[in-house]
Design a protein around this motif. Structure first.
Motif, PDB file in Angstrom:
ATOM      1  N   LEU A   1      15.881   4.222  -6.270  1.00  8.61           N
ATOM      2  CA  LEU A   1      14.439   4.022  -6.119  1.00  8.61           C
ATOM      3  C   LEU A   1      13.993   2.720  -6.777  1.00  8.61           C
ATOM      4  O   LEU A   1      13.119   2.018  -6.259  1.00  8.61           O
ATOM      5  CB  LEU A   1      13.686   5.207  -6.712  1.00  8.61           C
ATOM      6  N   TRP A   2      14.614   2.398  -7.916  1.00  6.66           N
ATOM      7  CA  TRP A   2      14.303   1.113  -8.550  1.00  6.66           C
ATOM      8  C   TRP A   2      14.776  -0.049  -7.683  1.00  6.66           C
ATOM      9  O   TRP A   2      14.166  -1.129  -7.684  1.00  6.66           O
ATOM     10  CB  TRP A   2      14.941   1.033  -9.937  1.00  6.66           C
ATOM     11  N   SER A   3      15.827   0.141  -6.930  1.00  7.77           N
ATOM     12  CA  SER A   3      16.273  -0.897  -5.992  1.00  7.77           C
ATOM     13  C   SER A   3      15.236  -1.113  -4.896  1.00  7.77           C
ATOM     14  O   SER A   3      14.984  -2.249  -4.476  1.00  7.77           O
ATOM     15  CB  SER A   3      17.623  -0.519  -5.384  1.00  7.77           C
ATOM     16  N   LEU A   4      14.624  -0.024  -4.428  1.00  6.26           N
ATOM     17  CA  LEU A   4      13.539  -0.164  -3.456  1.00  6.26           C
ATOM     18  C   LEU A   4      12.355  -0.909  -4.084  1.00  6.26           C
ATOM     19  O   LEU A   4      11.716  -1.737  -3.416  1.00  6.26           O
ATOM     20  CB  LEU A   4      13.095   1.216  -2.978  1.00  6.26           C
ATOM     21  N   ALA A   5      12.075  -0.610  -5.350  1.00  6.03           N
ATOM     22  CA  ALA A   5      10.999  -1.331  -6.041  1.00  6.03           C
ATOM     23  C   ALA A   5      11.329  -2.808  -6.177  1.00  6.03           C
ATOM     24  O   ALA A   5      10.441  -3.672  -6.080  1.00  6.03           O
ATOM     25  CB  ALA A   5      10.768  -0.709  -7.417  1.00  6.03           C
ATOM     26  N   LEU A   6      12.597  -3.124  -6.385  1.00  2.08           N
ATOM     27  CA  LEU A   6      13.009  -4.529  -6.472  1.00  2.08           C
ATOM     28  C   LEU A   6      12.796  -5.235  -5.136  1.00  2.08           C
ATOM     29  O   LEU A   6      12.384  -6.407  -5.100  1.00  2.08           O
ATOM     30  CB  LEU A   6      14.473  -4.608  -6.891  1.00  2.08           C
ATOM     31  N   ILE A   7      13.058  -4.543  -4.040  1.00  2.00           N
ATOM     32  CA  ILE A   7      12.806  -5.136  -2.719  1.00  2.00           C
ATOM     33  C   ILE A   7      11.312  -5.421  -2.540  1.00  2.00           C
ATOM     34  O   ILE A   7      10.918  -6.489  -2.045  1.00  2.00           O
ATOM     35  CB  ILE A   7      13.317  -4.199  -1.609  1.00  2.00           C
TER      36      ILE A   7
ATOM     37  N   GLU B   1       0.839  -1.203   0.000  1.00  7.12           N
ATOM     38  CA  GLU B   1       0.000   0.000   0.000  1.00  7.12           C
ATOM     39  C   GLU B   1       0.873   1.252   0.000  1.00  7.12           C
ATOM     40  O   GLU B   1       1.851   1.334   0.737  1.00  7.12           O
ATOM     41  CB  GLU B   1      -0.930  -0.010   1.209  1.00  7.12           C
ATOM     42  N   ALA B   2       0.512   2.224  -0.819  1.00  3.15           N
ATOM     43  CA  ALA B   2       1.359   3.411  -0.985  1.00  3.15           C
ATOM     44  C   ALA B   2       0.656   4.703  -0.573  1.00  3.15           C
ATOM     45  O   ALA B   2       1.107   5.407   0.335  1.00  3.15           O
ATOM     46  CB  ALA B   2       1.822   3.514  -2.445  1.00  3.15           C
ATOM     47  N   LEU B   3      -0.459   5.025  -1.231  1.00  2.00           N
ATOM     48  CA  LEU B   3      -1.031   6.361  -1.096  1.00  2.00           C
ATOM     49  C   LEU B   3      -1.548   6.630   0.315  1.00  2.00           C
ATOM     50  O   LEU B   3      -1.264   7.678   0.907  1.00  2.00           O
ATOM     51  CB  LEU B   3      -2.150   6.552  -2.119  1.00  2.00           C
ATOM     52  N   ALA B   4      -2.310   5.695   0.859  1.00  2.00           N
ATOM     53  CA  ALA B   4      -2.883   5.914   2.188  1.00  2.00           C
ATOM     54  C   ALA B   4      -1.792   6.031   3.250  1.00  2.00           C
ATOM     55  O   ALA B   4      -1.869   6.880   4.146  1.00  2.00           O
ATOM     56  CB  ALA B   4      -3.842   4.770   2.535  1.00  2.00           C
ATOM     57  N   ILE B   5      -0.756   5.197   3.147  1.00  2.00           N
ATOM     58  CA  ILE B   5       0.342   5.255   4.105  1.00  2.00           C
ATOM     59  C   ILE B   5       1.115   6.553   3.963  1.00  2.00           C
ATOM     60  O   ILE B   5       1.544   7.162   4.954  1.00  2.00           O
ATOM     61  CB  ILE B   5       1.258   4.038   3.903  1.00  2.00           C
ATOM     62  N   GLN B   6       1.314   6.990   2.737  1.00  2.00           N
ATOM     63  CA  GLN B   6       2.070   8.214   2.507  1.00  2.00           C
ATOM     64  C   GLN B   6       1.422   9.418   3.193  1.00  2.00           C
ATOM     65  O   GLN B   6       2.118  10.331   3.648  1.00  2.00           O
ATOM     66  CB  GLN B   6       2.177   8.476   1.007  1.00  2.00           C
ATOM     67  N   MET B   7       0.113   9.400   3.332  1.00  2.00           N
ATOM     68  CA  MET B   7      -0.607  10.535   3.884  1.00  2.00           C
ATOM     69  C   MET B   7      -0.578  10.579   5.410  1.00  2.00           C
ATOM     70  O   MET B   7      -0.862  11.632   5.997  1.00  2.00           O
ATOM     71  CB  MET B   7      -2.056  10.525   3.383  1.00  2.00           C
ATOM     72  N   VAL B   8      -0.236   9.460   6.075  1.00  2.00           N
ATOM     73  CA  VAL B   8      -0.342   9.432   7.536  1.00  2.00           C
ATOM     74  C   VAL B   8       0.938   9.042   8.245  1.00  2.00           C
ATOM     75  O   VAL B   8       1.023   9.186   9.473  1.00  2.00           O
ATOM     76  CB  VAL B   8      -1.468   8.466   7.983  1.00  2.00           C
ATOM     77  N   VAL B   9       1.953   8.536   7.522  1.00  2.00           N
ATOM     78  CA  VAL B   9       3.121   7.998   8.210  1.00  2.00           C
ATOM     79  C   VAL B   9       4.158   9.061   8.520  1.00  2.00           C
ATOM     80  O   VAL B   9       5.025   8.854   9.368  1.00  2.00           O
ATOM     81  CB  VAL B   9       3.740   6.856   7.366  1.00  2.00           C
ATOM     82  N   GLY B  10       4.113  10.194   7.843  1.00  3.16           N
ATOM     83  CA  GLY B  10       5.050  11.270   8.128  1.00  3.16           C
ATOM     84  C   GLY B  10       6.140  11.448   7.103  1.00  3.16           C
ATOM     85  O   GLY B  10       6.722  12.525   6.972  1.00  3.16           O
ATOM     86  N   ASN B  11       6.494  10.372   6.362  1.00  5.41           N
ATOM     87  CA  ASN B  11       7.463  10.429   5.263  1.00  5.41           C
ATOM     88  C   ASN B  11       8.810  11.002   5.691  1.00  5.41           C
ATOM     89  O   ASN B  11       9.414  11.822   4.990  1.00  5.41           O
ATOM     90  CB  ASN B  11       6.898  11.252   4.097  1.00  5.41           C
TER      91      ASN B  11
ATOM     92  N   SER C   1       8.838   6.348   7.522  1.00  2.00           N
ATOM     93  CA  SER C   1       8.574   6.193   6.091  1.00  2.00           C
ATOM     94  C   SER C   1       8.575   4.714   5.744  1.00  2.00           C
ATOM     95  O   SER C   1       9.083   3.883   6.501  1.00  2.00           O
ATOM     96  CB  SER C   1       9.620   6.936   5.252  1.00  2.00           C
ATOM     97  N   THR C   2       7.998   4.400   4.606  1.00  2.00           N
ATOM     98  CA  THR C   2       7.974   3.033   4.094  1.00  2.00           C
ATOM     99  C   THR C   2       8.561   3.020   2.690  1.00  2.00           C
ATOM    100  O   THR C   2       8.816   4.071   2.093  1.00  2.00           O
ATOM    101  CB  THR C   2       6.542   2.473   4.067  1.00  2.00           C
ATOM    102  N   LEU C   3       8.770   1.839   2.179  1.00  2.00           N
ATOM    103  CA  LEU C   3       9.306   1.712   0.827  1.00  2.00           C
ATOM    104  C   LEU C   3       8.377   2.353  -0.195  1.00  2.00           C
ATOM    105  O   LEU C   3       8.823   3.062  -1.104  1.00  2.00           O
ATOM    106  CB  LEU C   3       9.521   0.230   0.491  1.00  2.00           C
ATOM    107  N   THR C   4       7.090   2.119  -0.045  1.00  2.00           N
ATOM    108  CA  THR C   4       6.139   2.653  -1.013  1.00  2.00           C
ATOM    109  C   THR C   4       6.011   4.175  -0.914  1.00  2.00           C
ATOM    110  O   THR C   4       5.855   4.853  -1.938  1.00  2.00           O
ATOM    111  CB  THR C   4       4.766   2.003  -0.804  1.00  2.00           C
ATOM    112  N   SER C   5       6.072   4.714   0.285  1.00  2.00           N
ATOM    113  CA  SER C   5       5.946   6.167   0.425  1.00  2.00           C
ATOM    114  C   SER C   5       7.138   6.891  -0.190  1.00  2.00           C
ATOM    115  O   SER C   5       6.983   7.924  -0.849  1.00  2.00           O
ATOM    116  CB  SER C   5       5.798   6.544   1.903  1.00  2.00           C
ATOM    117  N   VAL C   6       8.349   6.360  -0.001  1.00  2.00           N
ATOM    118  CA  VAL C   6       9.529   6.968  -0.609  1.00  2.00           C
ATOM    119  C   VAL C   6       9.472   6.861  -2.122  1.00  2.00           C
ATOM    120  O   VAL C   6       9.833   7.796  -2.857  1.00  2.00           O
ATOM    121  CB  VAL C   6      10.809   6.310  -0.050  1.00  2.00           C
TER     122      VAL C   6
END
Length: 311
Positions: free
Chosen positions: A279-285, A233-243, A256-261
């Motif tokens: 960033l592509w390395s994070l996507a690979l993870i 999950e990306a969008l919802a977490i990005q709005m509340v986790v603080g980034n 922050s999370t992988l998806t938010s970054v």
């Protein structure tokens, strides 16, 4: 008459031609899907591994470094890329939300299947379907306007952090885990329950020692599916986790999370640069974790022989 029927069945007819055509079409669709998935894997792997084999970033420093600051360079002139804060943040929100959602999901599923099936279907089923249909951005906006202020007033801090993300993901994955748990409980053979009750077991003993035991693989699969959705999950977490790309020191500090970054940074980088490759390395993870969750599901649902559930 019988000879005519047998000749029609054994001869090459229009139906057999249509059957061969249908098999060919389905086989080509299967090959196309496998080809597309393989291309995605190769593309993400090529981009993600470029960080280490082309740009020269150390793999150990990338996975276990605690400082994520692509605009800053180290002694070797490479950007400071430590992905551990995002990895820890992703795992924390995933496991905590699954841990919180599992008891509620099992309780609701038992109410809908064993305790009050008619009332459960009338009340809980529409609510679950409604939760499934709500977009992620709505969950994020509700979390931003309701959950974050509530966490701030109760626990202190800014309200942004792992705890807010856990509450949002709890509501998001609850319908997924509940629906799959209901299907697992309904798939338990009826004679298991009848045999347990015939032996003198109470209804709760039958539920806890027979039905839940028989449905355990399906319930575990539902939990893993919920964790897979929470992890991606990306969008919802990005709005509340603080980034904030910092190691989380508590559940109420910004993280922050992988998806938010990824969602924040992928549009602000140039393709081919070290920052973009990171960033592509994070996507690979993320992709590897998705494969891991799928492997867990295959392992859980693999037949393991017959078991005696009545004890």
């Amino acid at each position: 008459m019988a000879n005519d029927i047998s000749k029609r069945l054994l001869s090459t007819s229009k139906n057999s031609k249509l059957e061969k055509f249908g098999k060919t079409i389905t086989f080509l669709c299967l090959v196309l899907i496998v080809f597309v998935v393989a291309l995605i894997l190769l593309f993400v792997a090529q981009k993600g591994l470029s960080t280490f084999f082309v740009d020269g970033v150390n793999l150990f420093s990338f996975l276990f470094g605690t400082n994520w600051n692509p605009s800053q360079t180290d002694a070797n002139g490479l950007p400071v890329l430590g992905a551990l804060p995002m990895i820890v943040g992703s795992f924390l929100v995933t496991f905590l939300s699954a841990l919180l959602a599992t008891p509620f999901a099992i309780g609701v599923a038992l109410f809908m299947t064993e305790i009050s099936p008619k009332r459960g279907s009338k009340i809980m089923q529409p609510a679950i379907e409604l939760l499934v249909g709500i977009p992620s951005v709505v969950y994020g906006f509700i979390g931003l306007t309701v959950v974050v202020p509530a966490v701030r007033s109760v626990f202190g801090g800014s309200g942004f952090g792992i705890l807010s993300g856990v509450f949002v993901l709890f509501v998001m994955i609850l319908p997924t885990v509940t629906s799959m748990t209901v299907d697992s409980l309904k798939a338990v053979p009826r004679h298991y329950k009848e045999a347990s009750l015939a032996l003198g077991a109470t209804r709760w003993q039958t539920i806890s020692r027979v039905i839940l035991q028989a449905a355990k693989p399906g319930i575990l699969t539902a939990i893993v599916f919920g964790m897979a959705r929470a992890f991606g999950e990306a969008l919802a977490i990005q709005m509340v986790v603080g980034n904030a790309a910092l190691m989380p020191t508590s559940l109420i500090t910004p993280a922050s999370t992988l998806t938010s970054v990824l969602t924040m940074g992928i549009g602000n980088t140039v393709m081919g640069t070290v920052r973009n490759d990171a960033l592509w390395s994070l996507a690979l993870i993320l992709l590897l974790m998705s494969l891991f969750f799928n492997s867990m599901i295959k392992l859980i649902t693999r037949p393991k022989g017959k078991k005696n559930y009545v004890r």
